[in-house]
Design an enzyme around this catalytic site. Structure first.
Site, PDB file in Angstrom:
ATOM      1  CB  THR A 152      -0.939  -0.020   1.234  1.00  0.00           C
ATOM      2  OG1 THR A 152      -1.786  -1.153   1.110  1.00  0.00           O
ATOM      3  CG2 THR A 152      -1.788   1.226   1.344  1.00  0.00           C
ATOM      4  CB  THR A 203       1.045  -3.547   6.441  1.00  0.00           C
ATOM      5  OG1 THR A 203      -0.253  -3.531   5.851  1.00  0.00           O
ATOM      6  CG2 THR A 203       1.679  -2.177   6.361  1.00  0.00           C
ATOM      7  CG  ASP A 204      -2.090  -7.504   3.972  1.00  0.00           C
ATOM      8  OD1 ASP A 204      -2.397  -6.653   4.830  1.00  0.00           O
ATOM      9  OD2 ASP A 204      -2.730  -7.671   2.918  1.00  0.00           O
ATOM     10  CB  SER A 222       2.874  -7.665   1.557  1.00  0.00           C
ATOM     11  OG  SER A 222       1.793  -7.673   2.430  1.00  0.00           O
TER      12      SER A 222
HETATM   13  N1  LIG Z   1      -1.299  -1.822   4.058  1.00  0.00           N
HETATM   14  C1  LIG Z   1      -0.849  -2.715   3.180  1.00  0.00           C
HETATM   15  O1  LIG Z   1       0.260  -2.607   2.715  1.00  0.00           O
HETATM   16  C2  LIG Z   1      -1.776  -3.856   2.868  1.00  0.00           C
HETATM   17  C3  LIG Z   1      -1.625  -4.443   1.487  1.00  0.00           C
HETATM   18  N2  LIG Z   1      -2.689  -5.378   1.246  1.00  0.00           N
HETATM   19  C4  LIG Z   1      -0.289  -5.174   1.341  1.00  0.00           C
HETATM   20  O2  LIG Z   1       0.111  -5.843   2.254  1.00  0.00           O
HETATM   21  O3  LIG Z   1       0.304  -5.094   0.300  1.00  0.00           O
END
Ligand SMILES: NC(=O)C[C@H](N)C(=O)O
Length: 322
Positions: free
Chosen positions: A14, A90-91, A57
């Site tokens: 993200t 973040t995932d 991710s």
């Molecule tokens: N906040 C994020 O980065 C979530 C996103 N779905 C990822 O992990 O790529």
């Protein structure tokens, strides 16, 4: 004063996505907004930028984690960087951070960061987190602390941090331990330091390790199905202090007969799974059956450690006592 050289590796997530104003859908862009913006960061350090892939991710696998390890080791071998910052979705951020923590041998700071809001959303936290991470990476006190995760003004260890909220910017927390430092307007302050470091020199990640979660009324069907797959290891998020329903024992036996290592963690996110209870399926019973108890890791990180441990020729039982 000469600026420190920091390697910045953008991997996607993200932090480098944008929200489509018409549909509200958040997606990777065909350019990385952070690569443009990092030009504004040049006052903090001399930035060397790598973009080996551009993935959300959930698309990251141990193959990409290994690639990051190789890139970092390549720069470190040349001896011309003082630290590393990785931007990541973040995932699965905590899994990549912990993978690097266990497999890169260095005293230099390696900081992993991300964002909960995409680059063009109001209150976007990506650039802010990137700046905070570079400030941590250039800081002498960040040395010798293993891989760090920096978001929302907090500094966490890769070992303890976990994503606790689906969307809140304060999602990254270290249950029961807390952060080891904070990023303030005037500087970076560490108030704790890790008491141990682990290192496993691996060159490949070739094993298959499955992670499952226990629940009330669980039986052996899933465990028996796993026994029939080509797996090298299993991690179970067990109940409470490290217990399983008695109907799983048949499946556990089938797996241990096939010498498939089983690592037990707790599905509770505070505390440590231990061999306390003596009833059928209780921790004592499971330990007698050869199940390995992990020392407080969550399921996804125990899985990373087992993947690495299986490549390292070390005793799996011993590495999970560390
Ligand atoms: N906040 C994020 O980065 C979530 C996103 N779905 C990822 O992990 O790529």
């Amino acid at each position: 004063m000469e600026k420190k050289k920091i390697l910045v590796i953008h991997t996607g997530g993200t932090i480098s996505m944008s929200e489509d104003a018409a549909t509200g859908s958040v997606k990777p862009t065909d350019y990385n907004p952070l690569t443009e913006k990092t030009k504004e960061l040049l006052s903090l350090a001399e930035l060397l930028i790598e973009e080996p892939f551009h993935l959300p991710s959930p698309h990251i696998t141990p193959k990409e984690m290994l690639k990051l390890k190789e890139i970092i080791e390549g720069y470190m071998a040349k001896g011309d960087i003082c630290g590393v910052v990785i931007t990541h979705g973040t995932d699965t951020l905590e899994e990549t951070a912990y993978f690097l923590d266990l497999t890169v041998k260095t005293s230099l700071p390696i900081v992993v960061t991300g964002a909960m809001r995409s680059s063009n959303e109001i209150g976007s936290d990506g650039l802010y987190n990137l700046i905070s991470s570079i400030r941590v990476a250039v800081c002498n006190e960040a040395k010798d602390k293993g891989v760090l995760v920096v978001l929302n003004d907090e500094i966490h260890t890769a070992e303890n941090v976990t994503k606790t909220h689906t969307s809140n910017v304060s999602t990254f927390q270290s249950p029961q331990y807390g952060p080891i430092g904070i990023v303030t307007k005037r500087g970076v302050l560490f108030h704790h330091a890790p008491t141990k470091r682990e290192y496993y020199p691996i060159k490949v990640v070739s094993k298959r390790v499955i992670l499952i979660k226990a629940h009330a009324g669980m039986d052996s069907s899933l465990l028996l199905a796993i026994r029939d797959l080509d797996v090298d290891g299993l991690v179970i998020e067990a109940l409470g202090q490290g217990n399983l329903p008695p109907a799983t024992i048949q499946g556990i036996k089938a797996l241990t007969e096939k010498k498939i290592p089983i690592v037990l963690v707790s599905r509770s996110f505070n505390g440590i799974a231990q061999d306390v209870y003596g009833y059928d399926g209780g921790g004592k019973h499971l330990k007698e059956m050869g199940i390995i108890f992990s020392n407080g890791l969550n399921g996804q990180k125990a899985r990373i450690k087992l993947l690495i441990g299986l490549e390292s020729e070390q005793s799996i039982e011993k590495i999970f006592q560390l």
